[in-house]
Design an enzyme around this catalytic site. Structure first.
Site, PDB file in Angstrom:
ATOM      1  N   LYS A 125      29.885  30.358  44.077  1.00 35.04           N
ATOM      2  CA  LYS A 125      29.428  30.184  42.693  1.00 35.04           C
ATOM      3  C   LYS A 125      28.325  29.119  42.629  1.00 35.04           C
ATOM      4  O   LYS A 125      27.346  29.263  41.905  1.00 35.04           O
ATOM      5  CB  LYS A 125      30.610  29.776  41.803  1.00 35.04           C
ATOM      6  CG  LYS A 125      31.647  30.885  41.661  1.00 35.04           C
ATOM      7  CD  LYS A 125      32.936  30.356  41.068  1.00 35.04           C
ATOM      8  CE  LYS A 125      33.959  31.444  40.835  1.00 35.04           C
ATOM      9  NZ  LYS A 125      35.278  30.917  40.468  1.00 35.04           N
TER      10      LYS A 125
ATOM     11  N   LYS B 105      39.784  53.504  44.869  1.00 34.71           N
ATOM     12  CA  LYS B 105      40.013  53.850  46.285  1.00 34.71           C
ATOM     13  C   LYS B 105      41.056  54.943  46.418  1.00 34.71           C
ATOM     14  O   LYS B 105      40.934  55.826  47.244  1.00 34.71           O
ATOM     15  CB  LYS B 105      40.468  52.589  47.050  1.00 34.71           C
ATOM     16  CG  LYS B 105      39.300  51.814  47.588  1.00 34.71           C
ATOM     17  CD  LYS B 105      39.613  51.006  48.828  1.00 34.71           C
ATOM     18  CE  LYS B 105      40.589  49.893  48.589  1.00 34.71           C
ATOM     19  NZ  LYS B 105      40.475  48.799  49.539  1.00 34.71           N
TER      20      LYS B 105
ATOM     21  N   GLY C 109      40.454  35.843  34.725  1.00 37.86           N
ATOM     22  CA  GLY C 109      41.349  36.589  33.847  1.00 37.86           C
ATOM     23  C   GLY C 109      40.662  37.839  33.313  1.00 37.86           C
ATOM     24  O   GLY C 109      39.439  37.909  33.252  1.00 37.86           O
TER      25      GLY C 109
HETATM   26  N1  LIG Z   1      40.005  38.453  38.558  1.00 39.07           N
HETATM   27  C1  LIG Z   1      39.173  37.669  37.922  1.00 39.07           C
HETATM   28  O1  LIG Z   1      39.547  36.995  36.966  1.00 39.07           O
HETATM   29  C2  LIG Z   1      37.726  37.598  38.347  1.00 39.07           C
HETATM   30  C3  LIG Z   1      36.856  36.757  37.625  1.00 39.07           C
HETATM   31  C4  LIG Z   1      35.507  36.740  37.966  1.00 39.07           C
HETATM   32  C5  LIG Z   1      35.042  37.505  39.012  1.00 39.07           C
HETATM   33  N2  LIG Z   1      35.927  38.282  39.733  1.00 39.07           N
HETATM   34  C6  LIG Z   1      35.380  39.106  40.829  1.00 39.07           C
HETATM   35  O2  LIG Z   1      35.407  40.463  40.394  1.00 39.07           O
HETATM   36  C7  LIG Z   1      35.667  41.320  41.491  1.00 39.07           C
HETATM   37  C8  LIG Z   1      36.923  42.147  41.183  1.00 39.07           C
HETATM   38  O3  LIG Z   1      38.006  41.259  41.008  1.00 39.07           O
HETATM   39  P1  LIG Z   1      39.439  41.773  40.538  1.00 39.07           P
HETATM   40  O4  LIG Z   1      40.244  40.552  40.276  1.00 39.07           O
HETATM   41  O5  LIG Z   1      39.296  42.798  39.484  1.00 39.07           O
HETATM   42  O6  LIG Z   1      39.961  42.428  41.883  1.00 39.07           O
HETATM   43  P2  LIG Z   1      41.209  43.404  42.052  1.00 39.07           P
HETATM   44  O7  LIG Z   1      42.136  43.253  40.914  1.00 39.07           O
HETATM   45  O8  LIG Z   1      41.676  43.228  43.438  1.00 39.07           O
HETATM   46  O9  LIG Z   1      40.529  44.841  41.908  1.00 39.07           O
HETATM   47  C9  LIG Z   1      39.576  45.336  42.787  1.00 39.07           C
HETATM   48  C10 LIG Z   1      39.436  46.795  42.521  1.00 39.07           C
HETATM   49  O10 LIG Z   1      38.411  47.328  43.326  1.00 39.07           O
HETATM   50  C11 LIG Z   1      38.909  48.465  44.002  1.00 39.07           C
HETATM   51  N3  LIG Z   1      38.172  48.601  45.251  1.00 39.07           N
HETATM   52  C12 LIG Z   1      38.129  47.734  46.285  1.00 39.07           C
HETATM   53  N4  LIG Z   1      37.319  48.220  47.239  1.00 39.07           N
HETATM   54  C13 LIG Z   1      36.857  49.393  46.794  1.00 39.07           C
HETATM   55  C14 LIG Z   1      36.020  50.367  47.328  1.00 39.07           C
HETATM   56  N5  LIG Z   1      35.485  50.238  48.524  1.00 39.07           N
HETATM   57  N6  LIG Z   1      35.764  51.473  46.584  1.00 39.07           N
HETATM   58  C15 LIG Z   1      36.318  51.616  45.380  1.00 39.07           C
HETATM   59  N7  LIG Z   1      37.127  50.740  44.811  1.00 39.07           N
HETATM   60  C16 LIG Z   1      37.401  49.630  45.522  1.00 39.07           C
HETATM   61  C17 LIG Z   1      40.374  48.188  44.194  1.00 39.07           C
HETATM   62  O11 LIG Z   1      41.072  49.365  44.458  1.00 39.07           O
HETATM   63  P3  LIG Z   1      42.541  49.306  45.161  1.00 39.07           P
HETATM   64  O12 LIG Z   1      43.435  48.613  44.180  1.00 39.07           O
HETATM   65  O13 LIG Z   1      42.868  50.733  45.344  1.00 39.07           O
HETATM   66  O14 LIG Z   1      42.361  48.542  46.434  1.00 39.07           O
HETATM   67  C18 LIG Z   1      40.707  47.577  42.841  1.00 39.07           C
HETATM   68  O15 LIG Z   1      40.817  48.561  41.850  1.00 39.07           O
HETATM   69  C19 LIG Z   1      35.838  40.428  42.717  1.00 39.07           C
HETATM   70  O16 LIG Z   1      34.630  40.411  43.422  1.00 39.07           O
HETATM   71  C20 LIG Z   1      36.171  39.062  42.123  1.00 39.07           C
HETATM   72  O17 LIG Z   1      35.732  38.012  42.933  1.00 39.07           O
HETATM   73  C21 LIG Z   1      37.249  38.339  39.417  1.00 39.07           C
END
Ligand SMILES: NC(=O)c1ccc[n+]([C@@H]2O[C@H](COP(=O)([O-])OP(=O)(O)OC[C@H]3O[C@@H](n4cnc5c(N)ncnc54)[C@H](OP(=O)(O)O)[C@@H]3O)[C@@H](O)[C@H]2O)c1
Length: 408
Positions: A206, A45, A303
Site C-alpha cells: 500500500k 474458480k 471489509g
Molecule cells: N477483504 C478486504 O476487505 C479487502 C480490502 C481491500 C482490498 N482487498 C483485496 O481485494 C482482493 C480480493 O480480496 P477478498 O478479500 O475478496 O478475497 P477472497 O474473499 O479470498 O476472494 C477472492 C475471490 O477470487 C476468486 N479467485 C481467486 N483466484 C481466481 C482466479 N484465478 N480466477 C477466478 N477467480 C479467482 C476466489 O475464488 P475461490 O473462492 O473459488 O478461490 C474468490 O472468489 C485481494 O487482492 C485483496 O488484497 C481486500
C-alpha cells in the site's frame, strides 16, 4: 435507459460486496451516471461454490475469462482476486478490449500499477485503484485532489487493520502476540496464514502505491526497511505505556535530500501524534502537504461494504472519464521535491535497555538518557550501525512530541 455493463472478477469478500452494492445503490448510481449499472458477468474458480450465493440468473457466471472477453458490450472490469497473476493478465486483456479497469488487488497493483496505467492511457480508458489502499478510506482521491496544488512532504499511515488490532489487544487486554493473533483469527480479522499482515508486506504494498501517487515514483524496494510486529512483546508494550507511548505498525514515505525514503515498522507514537488513538482494525493516513499542513483520514481499512464503497466511487470516476493518473508530479522535474524538516534525514529514536551503549564515532545526538533508555536523534544508516554494535538493545523510531523523563 442504456446501461453500463460491468464484469466482476472474483466473488469473495470484495467481489460479492461490489455486486450487492451495485444493486442496493442502483438509483444513486443511475442518477450519478445517467445510466443503469448492470453486472454482466462474474468470474469465479469453482462454479458449484457459487450456486446459492444470490447471483441473478441473467448474469454470466463463468470460470473461463475468455467468455467474458467475448461479451459484445462490456464497459468496466472490476478485479477482486488475490495475487499478481492471473489478475495482471486479465486486466491487460480488459484494457485491450477497451474496458475501464478497477482493482482492489494491492499486491498486483504495487508491482504492476504503472504498467497498467500506461497501457490504459494509450487505450484511452480509466484505472481505478482506491480500494488498494486503506479499504473504505478515500486516501487516493484525497491525494489526487491535494496534488492539484500541494506538494506532499510526508505520508504516515496505519495501513494494516490486522496488525493494529493485534497491537491494540496486546496493550488493552495484556495479551501476548500469539494470543492476540488468535483473537484476530477468531474474529475473522486475520487469515489462517497471517504472514502478509503481521510481517508488514500488506502495508508495504500500500505504501508503494501511495509513494507513486505522491512522489511520482517508488524507492528501490530493497532499500525500504520492512519489519512486522511478530517480535513485539507484552513487556515492551507495557514499558512503552509507562512512557506514554504506543506501538503502531507505521508505514511512512517522504523525500529526504531528494530521495524517496520509506519504511514499514513498529514505531512508538506519542499522544500528540494523530495516529496515537487509532485502535482496533481501523486504518488511518496522515498526509502533510506544503500548503494544507497535516490532515488525517481515518476509517475502515477493509471489509465487504467499506471496500465496495471505494470500488463504486471508482466506477463513477472512470465512467465519467475523470481517470485517475498515477503520477501527477515527477521527481525528475523536481516538482515533488520538498525537503523534510530535518534536512539530514535524522529521526527520533528510543534505545531501550542500552546497557553499556556503544555510541561513539557515529553521528548521534543524545537528547536524554536514563538507566533503561536513551532518546536520541540519528539517521537510518546510523541506526543500522548502532543495532549491529548494541545487540542487547532495541531501537524504535518515535513519532510526535516526546520527552524522556529522568524519573522513569
Ligand atoms: N477483504 C478486504 O476487505 C479487502 C480490502 C481491500 C482490498 N482487498 C483485496 O481485494 C482482493 C480480493 O480480496 P477478498 O478479500 O475478496 O478475497 P477472497 O474473499 O479470498 O476472494 C477472492 C475471490 O477470487 C476468486 N479467485 C481467486 N483466484 C481466481 C482466479 N484465478 N480466477 C477466478 N477467480 C479467482 C476466489 O475464488 P475461490 O473462492 O473459488 O478461490 C474468490 O472468489 C485481494 O487482492 C485483496 O488484497 C481486500
Amino acid at each position: 435507459m442504456s446501461s453500463i455493463r460491468v464484469a466482476i472478477l472474483g466473488f469473495g469478500t470484495v467481489g460479492e460486496g461490489v455486486y450487492k452494492t451495485i444493486y442496493s445503490h442502483q438509483d444513486k448510481l443511475s442518477k450519478a451516471l445517467g445510466k443503469r449499472v448492470e453486472v454482466a458477468a462474474i468470474l469465479i474458480k469453482n462454479k458449484n461454490k457459487y450456486k446459492n450465493r444470490g447471483i441473478d440468473n441473467r448474469v454470466l457466471v463463468t470460470d473461463d475469462y475468455e467468455e467474458i472477453l467475448k461479451l459484445e458490450k462490456l464497459d468496466v472490469v472490476v478485479e477482486a482476486i488475490v495475487g499478481q497473476e492471473p489478475a495482471l493478465t486479465y486486466l491487460q486483456k480488459a484494457i485491450q478490449k477497451g474496458c475501464h479497469i478497477i482493482t482492489a488487488n494491492k499486491e498486483m497493483f504495487a508491482v504492476h500499477g504503472s504498467k497498467l496505467q500506461d497501457l490504459a492511457m494509450k487505450r484511452g480508458v480509466g484505472v481505478g485503484f482506491e480500494a488498494t489502499v486503506a479499504g473504505g478510506v478515500p486516501v487516493i482521491q484525497t491525494l489526487q485532489q491535494l496534488l492539484n496544488i500541494n506538494r506532499i512532504k510526508k505520508i504516515e499511515g496505519i495501513l494494516n487493520g490486522t496488525s493494529n488490532y493485534i497491537l491494540s489487544e496486546m496493550r488493552t487486554n495484556h495479551l501476548s502476540f500469539s494470543e492476540a493473533l488468535q483473537a484476530a483469527q477468531e474474529k475473522g480479522y486475520a487469515e489462517a496464514d497471517p504472514t502478509n499482515d503481521v510481517e508488514g508486506y500488506d502495508a508495504f504494498y500500500k505504501l508503494m502505491i501511495l509513494s507513486e501517487i505522491a512522489f511520482g515514483g517508488k524507492p528501490e524496494w530493497a532499500n525500504v526497511p520492512r519489519e512486522g510486529i511478530t517480535t513485539i512483546t507484552e513487556e515492551q508494550i507495557k514499558g512503552a505505556e509507562k512512557l506514554g507511548l504506543r506501538f503502531k505498525l507505521i508505514a511512512s514515505i517522504q523525500i529526504v535530500a531528494g530521495e524517496i525514503v520509506g519504511s514499514v515498522r513498529p514505531t512508538l507514537v506519542t499522544e500528540s501524534h494523530p495516529l496515537f488513538n487509532i485502535e482496533g482494525v481501523e486504518n488511518s493516513v496522515s498526509i502533510e502537504g506544503d500548503i494544507v499542513g497535516r490532515l488525517t483520514l481515518q476509517g475502515p481499512g477493509a471489509g465487504m461494504l467499506p471496500t465496495a464503497s471505494a470500488v463504486i466511487e471508482d466506477l463513477i470516476h472512470v465512467v465519467r472519464a475523470n481517470h485517475h493518473s498515477l503520477t501527477q508530479f515527477s521527481l525528475k522535474e523536481g516538482v515533488g521535491l520538498v525537503e523534510d524538516a530535518d534536512e539530514e534525514g535524522n529521526q527520533n529514536w528510543l534505545m531501550i535497555h542500552p546497557g553499556e551503549a556503544q555510541l561513539t564515532s557515529v553521528p548521534v545526538s543524545v537528547v536524554t538518557e536514563t538507566d533503561h533508555h536513551i532518546y536520541l536523534k540519528a539517521d537510518e544508516p546510523t541506526i543500522t550501525t548502532l543495532r549491529k554494535r548494541n545487540h542487547q538493545a532495541s531501537f524504535f523510531e518515535v513519532l510526535g512530541e516526546f520527552q524522556l523523563k529522568k524519573s522513569v
